[in-house]
Design a protein around this motif. Structure first.
Motif, PDB file in Angstrom:
ATOM      1  N   ILE A 198       0.879  -1.173   0.051  1.00 31.32           N
ATOM      2  CA  ILE A 198      -0.089   0.068  -0.141  1.00 31.32           C
ATOM      3  C   ILE A 198       0.943   1.253   0.003  1.00 31.32           C
ATOM      4  N   ASP A 199       0.606   2.058  -1.041  1.00 34.77           N
ATOM      5  CA  ASP A 199       1.577   3.419  -1.139  1.00 34.77           C
ATOM      6  C   ASP A 199       1.138   4.212   0.084  1.00 34.77           C
ATOM      7  N   PRO A 200       2.166   4.859   0.580  1.00 31.91           N
ATOM      8  CA  PRO A 200       1.792   5.618   1.919  1.00 31.91           C
ATOM      9  C   PRO A 200       1.536   7.131   1.520  1.00 31.91           C
ATOM     10  N   VAL A 201       0.907   7.855   2.324  1.00 28.26           N
ATOM     11  CA  VAL A 201       0.716   9.362   1.938  1.00 28.26           C
ATOM     12  C   VAL A 201       1.897  10.048   1.954  1.00 28.26           C
ATOM     13  N   ASN A 202       2.267  10.657   1.007  1.00 24.81           N
ATOM     14  CA  ASN A 202       3.772  11.467   0.770  1.00 24.81           C
ATOM     15  C   ASN A 202       4.061  12.080   1.645  1.00 24.81           C
ATOM     16  N   ASP A 203       5.364  11.710   2.111  1.00 28.41           N
ATOM     17  CA  ASP A 203       6.227  12.329   3.192  1.00 28.41           C
ATOM     18  C   ASP A 203       5.862  12.024   4.445  1.00 28.41           C
ATOM     19  N   GLN A 204       5.088  11.063   4.943  1.00 32.45           N
ATOM     20  CA  GLN A 204       4.297  10.681   6.139  1.00 32.45           C
ATOM     21  C   GLN A 204       4.888   9.668   6.686  1.00 32.45           C
ATOM     22  N   ASP A 205       5.977   8.969   6.398  1.00 35.20           N
ATOM     23  CA  ASP A 205       6.157   7.834   6.898  1.00 35.20           C
ATOM     24  C   ASP A 205       7.439   7.651   7.348  1.00 35.20           C
ATOM     25  N   GLY A 206       8.116   8.642   7.222  1.00 38.58           N
ATOM     26  CA  GLY A 206       9.402   8.898   7.908  1.00 38.58           C
ATOM     27  C   GLY A 206      10.523   8.427   6.833  1.00 38.58           C
ATOM     28  N   GLY A 207      11.822   8.123   7.356  1.00 41.04           N
ATOM     29  CA  GLY A 207      12.953   7.916   6.395  1.00 41.04           C
ATOM     30  C   GLY A 207      13.541   9.069   5.621  1.00 41.04           C
ATOM     31  N   GLU A 208      14.121   8.630   4.671  1.00 41.82           N
ATOM     32  CA  GLU A 208      14.808   9.795   3.898  1.00 41.82           C
ATOM     33  C   GLU A 208      13.583  10.477   3.156  1.00 41.82           C
ATOM     34  N   PRO A 209      13.909  11.926   3.331  1.00 43.40           N
ATOM     35  CA  PRO A 209      12.871  13.051   2.835  1.00 43.40           C
ATOM     36  C   PRO A 209      12.540  12.572   1.507  1.00 43.40           C
ATOM     37  N   GLY A 210      11.177  12.479   0.875  1.00 43.83           N
ATOM     38  CA  GLY A 210      10.713  12.231  -0.786  1.00 43.83           C
ATOM     39  C   GLY A 210      10.979  10.622  -0.793  1.00 43.83           C
ATOM     40  N   GLY A 211      11.758   9.886  -0.030  1.00 40.16           N
ATOM     41  CA  GLY A 211      11.992   8.418  -0.542  1.00 40.16           C
ATOM     42  C   GLY A 211      10.616   7.368  -0.185  1.00 40.16           C
ATOM     43  N   ASN A 212       9.680   7.984   0.630  1.00 43.55           N
ATOM     44  CA  ASN A 212       8.342   7.158   1.123  1.00 43.55           C
ATOM     45  C   ASN A 212       8.576   5.823   1.232  1.00 43.55           C
TER      46      ASN A 212
END
Length: 608
Positions: free
Chosen positions: A381-395
């Motif tokens: 399931i694709d995350p909401v953009n920039d809401q799941d942490g990690g490298e910014p933009g990496g999703n």
């Protein structure tokens, strides 16, 4: 966690400023007839002369650092006192290339400073320095003081004293006891030339030309040459980081189990990336231990093989797809289900709103086929953009790979990034309301963090529920060499909340069907003995199957000389009580300098 490279760039930017700015208000000069290096170092971690100007402090130059933003030299008093708690060495921060050479007898006038690598908010111990120095060379070509031998006999078995409760748990004001505590022993040698001999490598060389050795060959050793971290109370005291004052191009490319043969000698420094560090002016010769990557056993036709593998920010621009595919096919023996963590979206870290990862996943699937493996199907399931942490933009997100020739996926429509999966009763047995689905994605526990992915699978007519996790990282926790003892593990707060949500979901399944086959797996970012693991396990709803291995084999990650568990596969009572499962931590990455991920994959084989 923030990338180490970005943290280092920030550290290099501020190092010179912090080193100079750490001094407190100046007082009257302290004269050379009463102040020597051991007086400056004192009997605690903080210099009694911090913030004061000292004049004509004598010493012999033992090493110079001519690179980076922390340029300077170490000097050591050739006439030591008789107090083992007071170091005879000190770093002189020059900010530019030092104009002295090893063997020079010098006197230094300057300001004593306590520099905290990483800044005071890091909780790190400080490094005593002389800053803004005026250096006078008295003579050249002098013999340097003999190095202090650091070995299994000299390093105490206890790691650290408890911090002073009146000082928020800090050890800074405590009198050093180098005969009792390892951290006190290392502090008593700060700035002095030390030496280790025939030291076994316990963390492989990293991209920053660092490695870790142990001076205690039998301390929590495992069969592959590492040192296992087994509890918060049983610290590995023999660990020591090794860097070099020479060219990084000449730094050895070591794996765990290799040895730095002969002697490795240099000043004992302290930095924010691991604490006490031998900065070698002389490196021992690398002797290979011959470590090879492991291969797990192939599952039988009646066994379901389920794996978890953190592929470390994988995106289409990476050059590691063939190697990851080879690991999955050859080392993991093509598991039936693979939970992948850190699959990035199709354009990697570019932050333009892209969230889909079909290009990333299909590139890996194609590489697996090319390596001789099955044509995996996948669900995510694709995350909401920039809401799941990690490298910014990496999703980054978790992805299920599964072999459709061996296992089927039960698709139930409606699962998306914001819809919570639930549990229902289907023909008297547990089922998911949506599959795949995310567990409580709106819960505050998952703020800026990956949401668990739940899926329903069928193997040989039996339903298996799989929950793929990537819990909150340890970023922000104080290090083991922190001035605060025990260190504060602030990241646990969110991770414990996340574990509570996952355990509650498993309870929901088991309340409908107590003999359900449930697996919660992934990068849990915490140890098998941790509070996080205990919350996940609950009152027996789950059990961390890595605990079926001998303690010396329980590790999935190697960090600062400690082999430890971060990746886990937890199973429900129906799987555990069957006693016909096998668990394997397949060591293909964490022990090697050419790793393609910093995590080792885990495999569980069982008969549902």
């Amino acid at each position: 966690m923030p990338s180490r490279s970005s943290a280092r760039l920030a550290a290099l930017t501020v190092a010179a400023v912090c080193s100079a700015a750490s001094a407190v208000v100046l007082t009257s000069p302290a004269h050379a007839d009463s102040v020597r290096v051991h007086d400056i170092q004192g009997t605690t971690r903080m210099s009694p002369f911090a913030g004061q100007k000292v004049t004509d402090v004598p010493g012999i130059v033992t090493a110079t650092r001519t690179y980076g933003s922390s340029k300077g030299f170490w000097m050591q008093d050739p006439t030591p006192d008789d107090n083992p708690a007071t170091s005879e060495g000190v770093f002189v921060f020059t900010s530019s290339t030092p104009k002295v050479a090893v063997g020079d007898s010098v006197t230094v006038t300057g300001t004593v400073s306590e520099y905290v690598p990483g800044g005071t908010s890091s909780g790190n111990q400080s490094l005593t320095e002389i800053t803004k120095p005026a250096v006078t060379t008295v003579s050249t070509g002098n013999a340097v003081p003999a190095p202090t031998v650091v070995d299994e006999d000299s390093v105490p078995g206890d790691y650290t004293p408890a911090g002073d409760t009146a000082s928020s748990g800090s050890v800074n004001g405590l009198t050093l006891d180098p005969s009792k505590y390892a951290l006190d022993y290392y502090e008593s040698l700060e700035g002095m030339t030390v030496q280790v001999a025939d030291a076994r490598v316990v963390t492989a060389t990293d991209p920053y030309s660092e490695l870790w050795v142990t001076v205690k060959p039998w301390e929590h050793r495992n069969r592959r040459g590492g040192t296992v971290y087994g509890s918060y109370e049983s610290q590995n005291t023999g660990r020591l980081q090794i860097q070099s004052l020479g060219s990084t191009a000449d730094f050895p490319k070591a794996n765990v189990g290799d040895t730095l043969g002969g002697t490795t000698t240099g000043p004992l420094d302290f930095n924010q990336f691991g604490g006490y560090t031998l900065v070698a002016s002389k490196l021992g010769a690398l002797e290979s231990g011959g470590l090879e990557r492991e291969t797990t056993q192939k599952q039988s036709s009646r066994e379901l093989a389920v794996a978890t593998y953190n592929v470390e920010n994988l995106d289409p621009s990476d050059a590691t797809f063939d190697k990851h595919a080879s690991s999955i096919v050859n080392n993991l023996q093509s598991p039936d289900i693979v939970s992948l963590e850190e699959i990035q979206d199709d354009n990697g870290a570019k932050d333009d709103g892209t969230v889909g990862a079909s290009v990333t996943v299909n590139k890996l699937i194609d590489a697996i086929v090319a390596a001789g493996g099955p044509k995996y199907d996948w669900r995510a399931i694709d995350p909401v953009n920039d809401q799941d942490g990690g490298e910014p933009g990496g999703n980054i997100r978790q992805v299920f790979l599964f072999n459709p020739e061996r296992v089927s996926f039960v698709d139930r429509a409606g699962g998306d990034s914001t819809t919570a999966v639930g549990v229902t009763k289907v023909h008297g047995k547990a089922g998911l309301t949506v599959s795949p689905g995310r567990i409580e994605p709106a819960d505050a526990a998952w703020k800026s963090s990956r949401k668990p992915l739940a899926g329903e699978f069928v193997f040989r007519g039996k339903t298996v529920f799989v929950i793929a996790n990537h819990l909150n990282s340890k970023g922000g926790d104080q290090g083991l060499t922190s001035q605060y003892q025990p260190p504060v593990r602030s990241s646990e707060i969110q991770r414990h909340a996340q574990a509570t949500v996952v355990n509650a979901f498993v309870k929901d399944i088991l309340s409908v069907q107590k003999n359900a086959n449930v697996i919660a797996l992934g990068d849990m970012n915490d140890f098998e003995f941790s509070g996080t693991a205990k919350i996940l396990e609950g009152d027996g709803e789950l059990w961390s199957a890595i605990k079926s291995l001998p303690k010396s084999e329980r590790y999935t990650y190697d960090y600062q000389g400690n082999q430890q568990v971060l990746d886990q596969i937890l199973v429900s009572p129906a799987i555990r009580r069957g006693c016909d499962f096998e668990y394997d931590s397949v060591h293909v990455n964490s022990e090697f300098n050419d790793q393609i991920s910093d995590h080792d994959p885990q495999v569980l084989r069982f008969r549902p």
